[in-house]
Scaffold this motif. Sequence first.
Motif, PDB file in Angstrom:
ATOM      1  N   THR A 153      -3.101 -39.145  18.964  1.00  9.95           N
ATOM      2  CA  THR A 153      -3.746 -39.112  20.279  1.00  9.95           C
ATOM      3  C   THR A 153      -2.693 -39.016  21.375  1.00  9.95           C
ATOM      4  O   THR A 153      -2.858 -38.267  22.352  1.00  9.95           O
ATOM      5  CB  THR A 153      -4.606 -40.366  20.487  1.00  9.95           C
ATOM      6  OG1 THR A 153      -5.539 -40.480  19.411  1.00  9.95           O
ATOM      7  CG2 THR A 153      -5.364 -40.295  21.806  1.00  9.95           C
ATOM      8  N   LEU A 154      -1.605 -39.754  21.230  1.00 13.16           N
ATOM      9  CA  LEU A 154      -0.514 -39.682  22.198  1.00 13.16           C
ATOM     10  C   LEU A 154       0.140 -38.305  22.164  1.00 13.16           C
ATOM     11  O   LEU A 154       0.471 -37.733  23.217  1.00 13.16           O
ATOM     12  CB  LEU A 154       0.517 -40.767  21.889  1.00 13.16           C
ATOM     13  CG  LEU A 154       1.744 -40.828  22.788  1.00 13.16           C
ATOM     14  CD1 LEU A 154       1.350 -41.080  24.249  1.00 13.16           C
ATOM     15  CD2 LEU A 154       2.719 -41.903  22.318  1.00 13.16           C
ATOM     16  N   ASN A 211      -1.247 -35.445  21.354  1.00  9.01           N
ATOM     17  CA  ASN A 211      -2.154 -34.500  22.022  1.00  9.01           C
ATOM     18  C   ASN A 211      -2.110 -34.661  23.539  1.00  9.01           C
ATOM     19  O   ASN A 211      -2.151 -33.674  24.289  1.00  9.01           O
ATOM     20  CB  ASN A 211      -3.583 -34.703  21.527  1.00  9.01           C
ATOM     21  CG  ASN A 211      -3.775 -34.276  20.090  1.00  9.01           C
ATOM     22  OD1 ASN A 211      -3.013 -33.459  19.577  1.00  9.01           O
ATOM     23  ND2 ASN A 211      -4.777 -34.819  19.433  1.00  9.01           N
ATOM     24  N   ALA A 212      -2.012 -35.918  24.002  1.00  4.16           N
ATOM     25  CA  ALA A 212      -1.993 -36.168  25.452  1.00  4.16           C
ATOM     26  C   ALA A 212      -0.711 -35.637  26.088  1.00  4.16           C
ATOM     27  O   ALA A 212      -0.727 -35.159  27.227  1.00  4.16           O
ATOM     28  CB  ALA A 212      -2.135 -37.661  25.719  1.00  4.16           C
ATOM     29  N   LYS A 255      -0.705 -31.480  25.243  1.00  2.00           N
ATOM     30  CA  LYS A 255      -1.989 -30.782  25.425  1.00  2.00           C
ATOM     31  C   LYS A 255      -2.371 -30.003  24.179  1.00  2.00           C
ATOM     32  O   LYS A 255      -2.857 -28.868  24.245  1.00  2.00           O
ATOM     33  CB  LYS A 255      -1.906 -29.834  26.628  1.00  2.00           C
ATOM     34  CG  LYS A 255      -1.512 -30.510  27.933  1.00  2.00           C
ATOM     35  CD  LYS A 255      -2.526 -31.566  28.348  1.00  2.00           C
ATOM     36  CE  LYS A 255      -2.219 -32.130  29.724  1.00  2.00           C
ATOM     37  NZ  LYS A 255      -0.971 -32.908  29.759  1.00  2.00           N
ATOM     38  N   ASN A 283       0.917 -48.661  22.802  1.00  2.00           N
ATOM     39  CA  ASN A 283      -0.242 -47.818  23.077  1.00  2.00           C
ATOM     40  C   ASN A 283      -1.536 -48.644  23.091  1.00  2.00           C
ATOM     41  O   ASN A 283      -1.537 -49.831  22.792  1.00  2.00           O
ATOM     42  CB  ASN A 283      -0.317 -46.721  22.009  1.00  2.00           C
ATOM     43  CG  ASN A 283      -1.321 -45.645  22.349  1.00  2.00           C
ATOM     44  OD1 ASN A 283      -1.640 -45.415  23.511  1.00  2.00           O
ATOM     45  ND2 ASN A 283      -1.847 -44.987  21.327  1.00  2.00           N
ATOM     46  N   ALA A 285      -2.930 -43.630  25.631  1.00  2.00           N
ATOM     47  CA  ALA A 285      -3.029 -42.203  25.346  1.00  2.00           C
ATOM     48  C   ALA A 285      -4.431 -41.695  25.615  1.00  2.00           C
ATOM     49  O   ALA A 285      -4.630 -40.507  25.883  1.00  2.00           O
ATOM     50  CB  ALA A 285      -2.644 -41.942  23.890  1.00  2.00           C
ATOM     51  N   THR A 298      -6.619 -42.817  28.153  1.00  2.00           N
ATOM     52  CA  THR A 298      -6.908 -42.667  29.587  1.00  2.00           C
ATOM     53  C   THR A 298      -5.776 -41.993  30.357  1.00  2.00           C
ATOM     54  O   THR A 298      -5.973 -41.559  31.486  1.00  2.00           O
ATOM     55  CB  THR A 298      -7.178 -44.042  30.214  1.00  2.00           C
ATOM     56  OG1 THR A 298      -5.969 -44.831  30.174  1.00  2.00           O
ATOM     57  CG2 THR A 298      -8.273 -44.778  29.450  1.00  2.00           C
ATOM     58  N   GLY A 299      -4.569 -41.942  29.760  1.00  2.00           N
ATOM     59  CA  GLY A 299      -3.428 -41.326  30.438  1.00  2.00           C
ATOM     60  C   GLY A 299      -2.587 -42.307  31.230  1.00  2.00           C
ATOM     61  O   GLY A 299      -1.542 -41.922  31.790  1.00  2.00           O
ATOM     62  N   LEU A 325       1.563 -42.596  31.035  1.00  2.00           N
ATOM     63  CA  LEU A 325       2.189 -41.418  30.416  1.00  2.00           C
ATOM     64  C   LEU A 325       3.281 -40.837  31.297  1.00  2.00           C
ATOM     65  O   LEU A 325       4.274 -40.304  30.801  1.00  2.00           O
ATOM     66  CB  LEU A 325       1.135 -40.349  30.111  1.00  2.00           C
ATOM     67  CG  LEU A 325       0.116 -40.682  29.010  1.00  2.00           C
ATOM     68  CD1 LEU A 325      -0.761 -39.470  28.727  1.00  2.00           C
ATOM     69  CD2 LEU A 325       0.826 -41.142  27.742  1.00  2.00           C
TER      70      LEU A 325
END
Length: 322
Positions: free
Chosen positions: A135-136, A138-139, A142, A241, A274, A276-277, A280
């Motif tokens: 998930t991280l 991908n964040a 992208k 995370n 990861a 909600t952002g 980051l």
Amino acid sequence: FLTRACSPAQQRNLERHLGVAVSDRTPLILEILRARAQSHEGKLQVELARLQYIATRLVRRWTHLERQQGGIGTRGGPGEAQIELDRRMIGDRIKQVKLRLEKVKRQRGTQRRARERSGTYRVSLVGYTNAGKSTLFNALVKARTYAANQLFATLDTTTRSLYLGEAGRSVSLSDTVGFIRDLPHKLVEAFRATLQEAADADLLLHVIDASSPLLHEQQVEVERVLEEIGAESIPQILVYNKLDAIEPGQHPRVLRDELELGAGRRVPRVFVSALTGEGLDVLRQLIAEHAGPIPDTVDDGTVQLLPDGSPAGASRPPADYH
């Protein structure tokens, strides 16, 4: 299923006493890995681990041949000829799989050398399984790598380019297989080709599930595996995370600080979500500080020139991050 590993003799005795098939945690892990494997390399690694496990339990699989007797040209004994035949077949298959994995390892080595020649800064995500690495990943880049709330959701290494505007350059970011407590040594050996991506990195993002009540034990286990693959000296950033899963009253006062891991070793720590952002941007800044600007010289000896034709001066990351 047993929650801990047992010896072949213990497993055989339990089956005789209980009258049912008994399996320890290793076959369960292997079954999960088999279901997750997508790439050719991942499937080979799972098969190798399964064959190595079966080879140690081979003798108890042939109790139905006890009435067979050895004949001319055999070593004799109940069922011994069949056991020896099966052992040779498994041994031959293990050799074939190892040769194919060695070919994959050489291909990865060629890709890594190409990145080194181009001056690519390599960052790898490591951590306990289900800590949110994919998930991280991908964040940050992208991407749409498969991510789920399950064990070993990611088995195959995925690498993407991550642009850092803070450093004015791109780095390669790799998502690797998750670790687990008491991972059998044979599994570590089988996945060494995948874990090598972490061992060859310039920076490790050690992702930790901040909402887990066992986060300390999980962190220690990951550090143990990193030491086993020779990656303990690589610079790390501790990424706590799942900040969104923590109670509001337990949120940290700052998103970035340092944590002492012992022997005077202080490691940067950052809290992120990861999902909600949150945090980051702080993590990207930390990665940029470690990576620094693009070096003016690369491994093949090429020197970048300024517009007037003079060689550019060498620039390096800050000394505090080496």
